[in-house]
Design an enzyme around this catalytic site. Sequence first.
Site, PDB file in Angstrom:
ATOM      1  N   LYS A 279       0.851  -1.209   0.000  1.00  0.00           N
ATOM      2  CA  LYS A 279       0.000   0.000   0.000  1.00  0.00           C
ATOM      3  C   LYS A 279       0.878   1.249   0.000  1.00  0.00           C
ATOM      4  CE  LYS A 279      -1.739   1.497   4.056  1.00  0.00           C
ATOM      5  NZ  LYS A 279      -1.444   2.889   4.413  1.00  0.00           N
ATOM      6  N   ASN A 280       1.901   1.261   0.845  1.00  0.00           N
ATOM      7  CA  ASN A 280       2.691   2.482   1.014  1.00  0.00           C
ATOM      8  C   ASN A 280       3.731   2.690  -0.075  1.00  0.00           C
ATOM      9  OD1 ASN A 280       1.118   2.994   3.182  1.00  0.00           O
ATOM     10  ND2 ASN A 280       2.650   2.489   4.722  1.00  0.00           N
TER      11      ASN A 280
ATOM     12  N   CYS B 229      -4.967  12.558  12.141  1.00  0.00           N
ATOM     13  CA  CYS B 229      -5.735  11.320  12.118  1.00  0.00           C
ATOM     14  C   CYS B 229      -5.629  10.751  13.529  1.00  0.00           C
ATOM     15  CB  CYS B 229      -5.177  10.366  11.066  1.00  0.00           C
ATOM     16  SG  CYS B 229      -3.683   9.559  11.591  1.00  0.00           S
TER      17      CYS B 229
ATOM     18  N   ARG C 293       0.148  14.745  12.671  1.00  0.00           N
ATOM     19  CA  ARG C 293       0.691  14.439  11.343  1.00  0.00           C
ATOM     20  C   ARG C 293       0.833  15.690  10.463  1.00  0.00           C
ATOM     21  NH1 ARG C 293      -1.262   8.719   9.671  1.00  0.00           N
ATOM     22  NH2 ARG C 293       0.637   8.779   8.429  1.00  0.00           N
TER      23      ARG C 293
ATOM     24  N   ASP D 267       4.759   0.514  12.034  1.00  0.00           N
ATOM     25  CA  ASP D 267       3.563  -0.160  11.512  1.00  0.00           C
ATOM     26  C   ASP D 267       3.460  -1.614  11.965  1.00  0.00           C
ATOM     27  OD1 ASP D 267       3.521   1.543   8.276  1.00  0.00           O
ATOM     28  OD2 ASP D 267       2.984   2.165  10.302  1.00  0.00           O
TER      29      ASP D 267
ATOM     30  N   ARG E  86      -8.402  -0.696   4.778  1.00  0.00           N
ATOM     31  CA  ARG E  86      -7.546   0.304   4.134  1.00  0.00           C
ATOM     32  C   ARG E  86      -6.179  -0.290   3.814  1.00  0.00           C
ATOM     33  NH1 ARG E  86      -7.543   6.033   6.947  1.00  0.00           N
ATOM     34  NH2 ARG E  86      -6.153   6.255   5.182  1.00  0.00           N
TER      35      ARG E  86
HETATM   36  C1  EPZ Z   1       4.188   6.944   6.349  1.00  0.00           C
HETATM   37  O1  EPZ Z   1       3.393   7.964   6.926  1.00  0.00           O
HETATM   38  C2  EPZ Z   1       3.272   5.738   6.203  1.00  0.00           C
HETATM   39  N1  EPZ Z   1       2.164   6.069   5.293  1.00  0.00           N
HETATM   40  C3  EPZ Z   1       2.744   5.329   7.577  1.00  0.00           C
HETATM   41  O2  EPZ Z   1       1.974   4.155   7.391  1.00  0.00           O
HETATM   42  C4  EPZ Z   1       3.932   4.989   8.472  1.00  0.00           C
HETATM   43  O3  EPZ Z   1       3.468   4.667   9.753  1.00  0.00           O
HETATM   44  C5  EPZ Z   1       4.867   6.212   8.544  1.00  0.00           C
HETATM   45  O4  EPZ Z   1       5.279   6.597   7.213  1.00  0.00           O
HETATM   46  C6  EPZ Z   1       6.127   5.920   9.343  1.00  0.00           C
HETATM   47  O5  EPZ Z   1       6.816   4.863   8.778  1.00  0.00           O
HETATM   48  C7  EPZ Z   1       2.395   6.074   3.964  1.00  0.00           C
HETATM   49  O6  EPZ Z   1       3.498   5.835   3.502  1.00  0.00           O
HETATM   50  C8  EPZ Z   1       1.225   6.393   3.086  1.00  0.00           C
HETATM   51  P1  EPZ Z   1       6.162  10.315   8.422  1.00  0.00           P
HETATM   52  P2  EPZ Z   1       3.946   9.480   6.931  1.00  0.00           P
HETATM   53  O7  EPZ Z   1       6.061  11.586   7.631  1.00  0.00           O
HETATM   54  O8  EPZ Z   1       4.818   9.711   5.773  1.00  0.00           O
HETATM   55  C9  EPZ Z   1       6.355  13.761  11.666  1.00  0.00           C
HETATM   56  C10 EPZ Z   1       0.182   2.734   7.764  1.00  0.00           C
HETATM   57  O9  EPZ Z   1      -0.204   2.187   8.800  1.00  0.00           O
HETATM   58  N2  EPZ Z   1       6.271  14.720  10.537  1.00  0.00           N
HETATM   59  O10 EPZ Z   1       7.318   9.412   8.157  1.00  0.00           O
HETATM   60  O11 EPZ Z   1       2.770  10.380   7.133  1.00  0.00           O
HETATM   61  C11 EPZ Z   1       5.091  12.936  11.837  1.00  0.00           C
HETATM   62  O12 EPZ Z   1       4.139  13.647  12.612  1.00  0.00           O
HETATM   63  C12 EPZ Z   1       0.591   4.182   7.779  1.00  0.00           C
HETATM   64  O13 EPZ Z   1       0.325   2.156   6.660  1.00  0.00           O
HETATM   65  C13 EPZ Z   1       6.352  16.076  10.815  1.00  0.00           C
HETATM   66  O14 EPZ Z   1       6.466  16.497  11.963  1.00  0.00           O
HETATM   67  O15 EPZ Z   1       4.823   9.482   8.242  1.00  0.00           O
HETATM   68  C14 EPZ Z   1       5.613  11.703  12.532  1.00  0.00           C
HETATM   69  O16 EPZ Z   1       5.713  11.968  13.919  1.00  0.00           O
HETATM   70  C15 EPZ Z   1       0.316   4.817   9.118  1.00  0.00           C
HETATM   71  N3  EPZ Z   1       6.297  16.969   9.773  1.00  0.00           N
HETATM   72  C16 EPZ Z   1       7.019  11.529  11.952  1.00  0.00           C
HETATM   73  O17 EPZ Z   1       7.347  12.790  11.360  1.00  0.00           O
HETATM   74  C17 EPZ Z   1       6.161  16.544   8.471  1.00  0.00           C
HETATM   75  O18 EPZ Z   1       6.127  17.400   7.564  1.00  0.00           O
HETATM   76  C18 EPZ Z   1       7.123  10.466  10.857  1.00  0.00           C
HETATM   77  O19 EPZ Z   1       6.069  10.700   9.971  1.00  0.00           O
HETATM   78  C19 EPZ Z   1       6.065  15.151   8.216  1.00  0.00           C
HETATM   79  C20 EPZ Z   1       6.135  14.262   9.261  1.00  0.00           C
END
Ligand code: EPZ
Length: 418
Positions: free
Chosen positions: A22-23, A117, A122, A306, A398
């Site tokens: 998915k990701n 969410c 996020r 995850d 999802r």
């Molecule tokens: C991706 O989310 C995945 N989703 C998530 O999978 C996964 O849990 C996550 O990466 C971590 O591996 C997809 O790829 C579609 P991040 P993402 O940006 O990119 C902070 C699932 O279950 N952050 O790596 O949204 C954020 O709040 C889903 O399949 C900022 O502060 O996660 C978090 O604490 C859930 N500012 C940390 O970074 C930003 O601009 C990591 O988030 C971006 C992120």
Amino acid sequence: MQKLEIQGGIAVDGDVLISGAKNAVLPILAATILAETPMTVRNVPRLKDVRTLAQVLEGMGITVETDAENNISTDTSTLNSCRAPYDLVRTMRASILVLGPLVARYGEAEVSLPGGCAIGSRPVNLHIAGLEAMGAEVTVQEGYIRAKASRLKGATITMDLVSVTGTENLLMAAVLAEGTTCIENAAREPEVTDLANCLIKMGAKIKGVGTDTLIIEGVEKLQGCDYSVLPDRIETGTYLAAAAITGGRVRTLNVDVNSLDAVLNKFTEAGALIKKGDDWIELDMRGRMLKAVDIRTDPYPAFPTDMQAQFMAMNTVSQGIGVVVETIFENRMMHVPELARMGANIRLEGNTAIVAGMPEIYGAQVMATDLRASACLVLAGLAAKGKTTVDRIYHTDRGYEKIEEKLSAIGANVVRVS
Ligand code: EPZ
């Protein structure tokens, strides 16, 4: 509202065919915006989130066709809008991934702020900061991100923290920028690598793939290609966990055996026997004792957030005490009170859960709060004594294609009820 009804106590045994990730498919579908000519994405899982992103692309006028095997073909020549509307983005945050490609190719984008969410606020500040570093003018008003750039310019971007979709958005912005972009502290998740490999097949020039420093030489145009998405490492880990928690055996087929070493090491530490082939991984827990393990989530290649909830479920019925620390998201422990309803013994202190393994947990009515929490509750239901009903399984749908069919095929007693 659909539910899953699970009769626990059965040791699963069998093979599970793993679907595309998915990701990985989500950023790769967004990347099709960059293609001058039609392209086809294969090994696409049948998931709601994929359909939502396809709707976002169609909403921009892109022609999107899905064949009988769920391969998705796109043609951007019919694009007539650079807008991703709130009503779609709010249902699937990853829609933010159209932002980078739209600005890169069309010089403009209007994308709804994804909003938070269940698992956290996020924010997308890193996505926006990176685009601004490449010369985009970005405003955020009335809940929309509006970005404009005559042509993005290469820049050196140091990510404050590791962000998967942040890295992906900026990578897709950089491939058509003028000059060289360097993304430092880039995410190294296999899904980022899969996107980079797809972009290279489209004609992009990217160095450092798989490392925390990506160097992109901007090109004028990218062509469509035919790309097959990598298998889902989290789905793989989830079905292996089904064998671990029920004392059974599962062989996952069509997997990327090198994408989940940290998870396999933890399964071994928990007492499981792991075997690997070229494209399969087997976990055998028959006659073996499940031991508690300590988990600390961190960016790849460390233990993935995850898989945190799934190992929390395992710890509830293991020998000993396991400490689970969630470092990525600020609110990814909502499965804990639901597990407690099943008799689990968990003490929560902020983002640290101390889990004392119990000889038995009991079926109960529980509620899914997010995608991986729902997987955790299904796993707990497989191990629990009696019947568990997991509500709000739209969360599960999802990220897990045909979960009740795949579980039933390995002997579990799981039915979907409305
Ligand atoms: C991706 O989310 C995945 N989703 C998530 O999978 C996964 O849990 C996550 O990466 C971590 O591996 C997809 O790829 C579609 P991040 P993402 O940006 O990119 C902070 C699932 O279950 N952050 O790596 O949204 C954020 O709040 C889903 O399949 C900022 O502060 O996660 C978090 O604490 C859930 N500012 C940390 O970074 C930003 O601009 C990591 O988030 C971006 C992120």
